[in-house]
Enzyme design. Structure first.
Site, short mmCIF file in Angstrom:
data_model
loop_
_atom_site.label_atom_id
_atom_site.label_comp_id
_atom_site.label_asym_id
_atom_site.label_seq_id
_atom_site.Cartn_x
_atom_site.Cartn_y
_atom_site.Cartn_z
CG ASN A 33 28.54 -7.71 2.79
OD1 ASN A 33 28.50 -8.94 2.82
ND2 ASN A 33 29.46 -7.02 3.44
N GLY B 284 26.26 -20.78 7.01
CA GLY B 284 24.96 -20.28 6.56
C GLY B 284 23.99 -19.88 7.66
CG HIS C 100 31.46 -5.65 7.80
ND1 HIS C 100 32.45 -6.44 7.25
CD2 HIS C 100 32.06 -4.89 8.75
CE1 HIS C 100 33.59 -6.18 7.85
NE2 HIS C 100 33.39 -5.24 8.76
#
Length: 214
Positions: free
Chosen positions: A108, A12, A110
């Site tokens: 997202n 996290g 990446h």
């Protein structure tokens, strides 16, 4: 106020970057309504609990089938109904049903400069291993919208990071997190929260964007 659900699978660190950016005002007009994980042992859940953020966990292997997990996952997100879903190190393949239900509302992070080193099978250290195998001199990170493909959605932000001659996959991973991921993911959320990102012709367009600010 933009309500975000952050989806995580491990430590996290990107979640922490979001939490810190909200606390220090780099992300405005935003609150984390929920942190979801597919891993009960994810340290990200402890990070969320420490900040009083609601957590939810669904573990695929605890369901009779993947379809049952996907349906429970879908129902959970529909009930929560966040304004934005943030995949921050989430290793769950997002079912098409969820992508369609939250079209244009899932982003997202990446760890490469898409379209390089992305797609099926490119996650975690594997991304950096392949980059080093190819001998690239510049890598980085990308924030993009999620569509039905794998890492194929419209790109929001990217930041480059130079590869050093003595890099290993782990040292490159760490530097890309520090110099790129933890900067552009919070910035993208802030831009979205303040209505500065629109989708036009399959591309993400940003109003009043200065690349030098990140």
């Amino acid at each position: 106020m933009l309500r975000i659900a952050v989806l995580v699978s491990g430590g996290g660190t990107n979640l922490q970057a979001i939490i810190d950016a909200i606390d220090n005002g780099k992300i405005t007009n935003t609150e984390i309504s929920m942190v979801f994980s597919n891993n009960r042992n994810a340290f990200a859940l402890e990070r969320a609990a420490k900040h009083g953020i609601k957590t939810q966990v669904l573990v695929p292997k605890e369901f009779g089938s993947r379809d049952e997990f996907n349906e429970a996952f879908y129902e959970l997100l529909i009930k929560e109904n966040p304004d934005l879903i943030v995949l921050a190190g989430c290793l769950v393949v997002i079912p098409e049903k969820i992508v369609k239900a939250f079209q244009g509302r899932i982003i997202n992070i990446h760890p490469s400069l898409i379209p390089s080193f992305c797609g099926t099978g490119y996650y975690g250290l594997k991304v950096h291993e392949k980059a080093l195998e190819r001998g690239v001199k510049v890598s980085g990170a990308t924030v993009h919208f999620v569509d039905e493909g794998t890492d194929t959605g419209p790109i929001i932000l990217q930041k480059a990071v130079y590869v050093r001659p003595d890099d290993t996959a782990k040292t490159l991973q760490q530097r890309i997190m520090e110099q790129a991921e933890w900067k552009i993911l919070p910035r993208a959320i802030d831009l979205i929260a303040n209505g500065k990102v629109t989708l036009e012709g399959g591309k993400a367009v940003i109003d009043d964007y200065d690349p030098d600010e990140i």
